[in-house]
Design a protein around this motif. Structure first.
Motif, PDB file in Angstrom:
ATOM      1  N   LEU A 292       0.841  -1.198   0.000  1.00 29.15           N
ATOM      2  CA  LEU A 292       0.000   0.000   0.000  1.00 29.15           C
ATOM      3  C   LEU A 292       0.880   1.255   0.000  1.00 29.15           C
ATOM      4  O   LEU A 292       0.610   2.224  -0.730  1.00 29.15           O
ATOM      5  CB  LEU A 292      -0.937  -0.005   1.223  1.00 29.15           C
ATOM      6  N   ALA A 293       1.960   1.216   0.777  1.00 22.25           N
ATOM      7  CA  ALA A 293       2.866   2.376   0.829  1.00 22.25           C
ATOM      8  C   ALA A 293       3.459   2.632  -0.558  1.00 22.25           C
ATOM      9  O   ALA A 293       3.532   3.774  -1.016  1.00 22.25           O
ATOM     10  CB  ALA A 293       3.958   2.140   1.856  1.00 22.25           C
ATOM     11  N   ASP A 294       3.864   1.548  -1.236  1.00 19.49           N
ATOM     12  CA  ASP A 294       4.408   1.649  -2.600  1.00 19.49           C
ATOM     13  C   ASP A 294       3.454   2.350  -3.542  1.00 19.49           C
ATOM     14  O   ASP A 294       3.849   3.076  -4.448  1.00 19.49           O
ATOM     15  CB  ASP A 294       4.582   0.236  -3.180  1.00 19.49           C
ATOM     16  N   ALA A 295       2.173   2.060  -3.349  1.00 18.65           N
ATOM     17  CA  ALA A 295       1.155   2.614  -4.245  1.00 18.65           C
ATOM     18  C   ALA A 295       0.688   4.009  -3.779  1.00 18.65           C
ATOM     19  O   ALA A 295      -0.236   4.563  -4.361  1.00 18.65           O
ATOM     20  CB  ALA A 295      -0.028   1.655  -4.326  1.00 18.65           C
ATOM     21  N   GLY A 296       1.316   4.527  -2.709  1.00 19.49           N
ATOM     22  CA  GLY A 296       0.997   5.895  -2.277  1.00 19.49           C
ATOM     23  C   GLY A 296      -0.002   5.984  -1.130  1.00 19.49           C
ATOM     24  O   GLY A 296      -0.412   7.083  -0.745  1.00 19.49           O
ATOM     25  N   TYR A 297      -0.394   4.820  -0.576  1.00 23.08           N
ATOM     26  CA  TYR A 297      -1.358   4.831   0.538  1.00 23.08           C
ATOM     27  C   TYR A 297      -0.601   4.724   1.862  1.00 23.08           C
ATOM     28  O   TYR A 297      -0.162   3.634   2.244  1.00 23.08           O
ATOM     29  CB  TYR A 297      -2.365   3.672   0.414  1.00 23.08           C
ATOM     30  N   GLY A 298      -0.430   5.865   2.502  1.00 21.77           N
ATOM     31  CA  GLY A 298       0.328   5.893   3.754  1.00 21.77           C
ATOM     32  C   GLY A 298      -0.540   5.420   4.905  1.00 21.77           C
ATOM     33  O   GLY A 298      -1.714   5.796   5.017  1.00 21.77           O
ATOM     34  N   GLN A 299       0.058   4.593   5.775  1.00 21.38           N
ATOM     35  CA  GLN A 299      -0.696   4.162   6.964  1.00 21.38           C
ATOM     36  C   GLN A 299      -0.713   5.328   7.941  1.00 21.38           C
ATOM     37  O   GLN A 299       0.320   5.915   8.255  1.00 21.38           O
ATOM     38  CB  GLN A 299      -0.011   2.954   7.614  1.00 21.38           C
ATOM     39  N   TYR A 300      -1.906   5.691   8.429  1.00 18.17           N
ATOM     40  CA  TYR A 300      -1.944   6.755   9.441  1.00 18.17           C
ATOM     41  C   TYR A 300      -2.621   6.316  10.723  1.00 18.17           C
ATOM     42  O   TYR A 300      -2.621   7.032  11.720  1.00 18.17           O
ATOM     43  CB  TYR A 300      -2.595   8.030   8.873  1.00 18.17           C
ATOM     44  N   GLU A 301      -3.173   5.097  10.701  1.00 19.62           N
ATOM     45  CA  GLU A 301      -3.819   4.527  11.884  1.00 19.62           C
ATOM     46  C   GLU A 301      -3.679   3.015  11.768  1.00 19.62           C
ATOM     47  O   GLU A 301      -3.344   2.506  10.684  1.00 19.62           O
ATOM     48  CB  GLU A 301      -5.290   4.972  11.878  1.00 19.62           C
ATOM     49  N   VAL A 302      -3.944   2.284  12.863  1.00 20.69           N
ATOM     50  CA  VAL A 302      -3.748   0.827  12.872  1.00 20.69           C
ATOM     51  C   VAL A 302      -4.255   0.159  11.587  1.00 20.69           C
ATOM     52  O   VAL A 302      -3.571  -0.662  10.984  1.00 20.69           O
ATOM     53  CB  VAL A 302      -4.468   0.211  14.106  1.00 20.69           C
ATOM     54  N   SER A 303      -5.464   0.539  11.138  1.00 21.57           N
ATOM     55  CA  SER A 303      -6.069  -0.130   9.982  1.00 21.57           C
ATOM     56  C   SER A 303      -6.363   0.817   8.819  1.00 21.57           C
ATOM     57  O   SER A 303      -7.075   0.419   7.899  1.00 21.57           O
ATOM     58  CB  SER A 303      -7.394  -0.789  10.386  1.00 21.57           C
ATOM     59  N   ALA A 304      -5.875   2.043   8.862  1.00 19.84           N
ATOM     60  CA  ALA A 304      -6.295   3.036   7.858  1.00 19.84           C
ATOM     61  C   ALA A 304      -5.125   3.547   7.024  1.00 19.84           C
ATOM     62  O   ALA A 304      -4.066   3.893   7.567  1.00 19.84           O
ATOM     63  CB  ALA A 304      -7.001   4.206   8.542  1.00 19.84           C
ATOM     64  N   TYR A 305      -5.338   3.594   5.721  1.00 21.37           N
ATOM     65  CA  TYR A 305      -4.321   3.991   4.742  1.00 21.37           C
ATOM     66  C   TYR A 305      -4.960   5.000   3.791  1.00 21.37           C
ATOM     67  O   TYR A 305      -6.109   4.813   3.382  1.00 21.37           O
ATOM     68  CB  TYR A 305      -3.861   2.782   3.924  1.00 21.37           C
TER      69      TYR A 305
END
Ligand SMILES: C[S@@+](CC[C@H](N)C(=O)[O-])C[C@H]1O[C@@H](n2cnc3c(N)ncnc32)[C@H](O)[C@@H]1O
Ligand code: SF4
Length: 395
Positions: A230-243
């Motif tokens: 997800l990080a690779d695709a630009g979705y940063g984790q900002y909470e336990v289960s949220a990107y």
């Protein structure tokens, strides 16, 4: 005493689903025939009227229709509710208004009407793109329907939407979990929620756990590998289960996690309101059962309960929320949101830093990667009020 109360959100609960999923412990009930939605909107507005005196002229920053399955509710009734609510409350410009949608309830034309009613963000309960997994989860939709629903929403003009996925599903291996994330990314959402399946008490899955649930180690591998993809695709984790993509975090959920205020209307909804004049914090909830809610909304019996949140409990609740966030929290926000001094949590903070679970500067505290793996252990440190010099230290 609190200088200014925190931002205010509005949560609206819609308690019906087509069918009850065997893993779900939300206040949701299988609908027998068409639920009484028109009467429900009247009840919601009466409920809101009763809560209004608590928030005076405060502005609502976000609205969230959660469930249950809010997308079962006809768009004209969502429209009537939103018009009624905006006649009673001031909505901030650009207010985020989210509706949870089950892909099995998507119909052509419905999304246009939701958009016209003022919904500007959708949250789809996808869970998985694997038809075998969906079946074992008792879902009413298949993977093709999920993709079609998202496309319909996009064509209608929704450019801000979340996809809910679950992982560690019965019969799922690492490759399957990664494949689900891949298919979610391909649909171009702004946000992805990635929940580990939990066996909640009082669900069918807890009573009779399905075969093939991945063990904790595999669950952790799935989390780490999916997080990296997800990080690779630009979705940063900002909470336990949220990107989320940059700037597309869910403002409504962020307000909960930053211990903001919210009105909760609808069957079983909870609200939390801070009173600026004395800094007291009140939690209020509504009757859970839809029939009881409909019969009592707007009357004294329509309030399931009111509870003052005592200072020690406020510190714990703040941590329960803020420690879920990758960004952590500032000590001044702890003071502002709870009305307590930072000294109150100094012993637990010291202990958590010693154990390598939290890191801090003078002003800012955030969980370390180790702390993020053991969020529940970190939070439980704050269950005990150590500020009275008590020698008890949780193990
Ligand atoms: C209240 S549900 C609303 C979405 C909508 N009702 C649906 O299911 O399509 C919110 C999300 O919580 C997650 N969820 C529900 N029960 C869960 C469980 N036992 N473990 C992990 N996640 C769960 C699912 O991803 C679900 O989409
Ligand atoms: S559709 Fe969503 S809210 Fe309804 S029972 Fe299933 S998971 Fe729970």
């Amino acid at each position: 005493m609190i200088a200014s109360p925190p931002p205010l959100s509005l949560y609206v609960h819609v308690p019906w689903c087509v069918r009850k999923c065997p893993y779900c412990d939300f206040n949701s009930h299988a609908a027998r025939g068409e639920p009484p939605f028109a009467a429900y909107v009247d009840a919601l507005l009466a409920d809101l009227d009763q809560d209004l005196p608590m928030v005076g002229g405060r502005t609502v920053q976000t609205v969230f229709f959660g469930g249950g399955t809010p997308s079962l509710m006809p768009p004209d009734l969502i429209d009537r509710f939103l018009q009624g609510a905006s006649a009673r409350l001031r909505f901030a410009p650009g207010c985020e208004v989210t509706l949870e949608a089950n892909p099995g309830t998507a119909e052509h034309g419905r999304f246009d009407a939701y958009l016209a009613a003022g919904i500007n963000r959708l949250s789809f309960g996808i869970q998985s793109f694997d038809d075998g997994c969906l079946q074992r989860l008792g879902r009413i939709h298949g993977s093709r329907e999920a993709e079609a629903a998202v496309r319909l929403a996009r064509e209608a003009g929704f450019d801000n939407f979340n996809l809910d996925l679950m992982y560690a599903l019965p019969g799922q291996d690492l490759a399957m979990a990664l494949h689900d994330v891949e298919r979610a990314i391909a649909l171009g959402p702004t946000h992805i929620s990635h929940y580990q399946l939990t066996l909640e008490p009082n669900t069918l899955f807890a009573a009779r756990p399905p075969a093939g649930i991945p063990d904790d180690d595999l669950g952790w591998d799935m989390q780490e590998r999916c997080q990296a993809r997800l990080a690779d695709a630009g979705y940063g984790q900002y909470e336990v289960s949220a990107y989320a993509l940059a700037g597309r975090q869910c403002a409504h959920n962020l307000n909960y996690w930053r211990y903001g205020d919210y009105l909760g209307i609808g069957a079983g909804a909870h609200g939390k309101v801070t009173f600026g004049h004395d800094g007291s914090v009140l939690r209020r909830w509504k009757p859970r059962h839809p029939a009881q809610y409909l019969a009592t909304a707007g009357t004294p019996d329509g309030i399931g309960g009111d509870e003052q949140i005592e200072p020690g409990q406020r510190a714990f609740e703040f941590m329960l929320n803020a420690l879920r966030l990758v960004e952590g929290f500032s000590l001044s926000s702890f003071e502002q949101r709870t009305g307590l001094e930072r000294a109150r949590i100094a012993p637990q903070l010291a202990l958590a830093c010693e154990r390598g679970w939290l890191e801090r500067t003078d002003e800012h505290v955030r969980p370390t990667p180790l702390g993020r793996r053991f969020t529940n252990d970190v939070i439980s440190l704050f269950l005990t009020d150590l500020s009275d010099g008590s020698p008890k230290v949780p193990a």
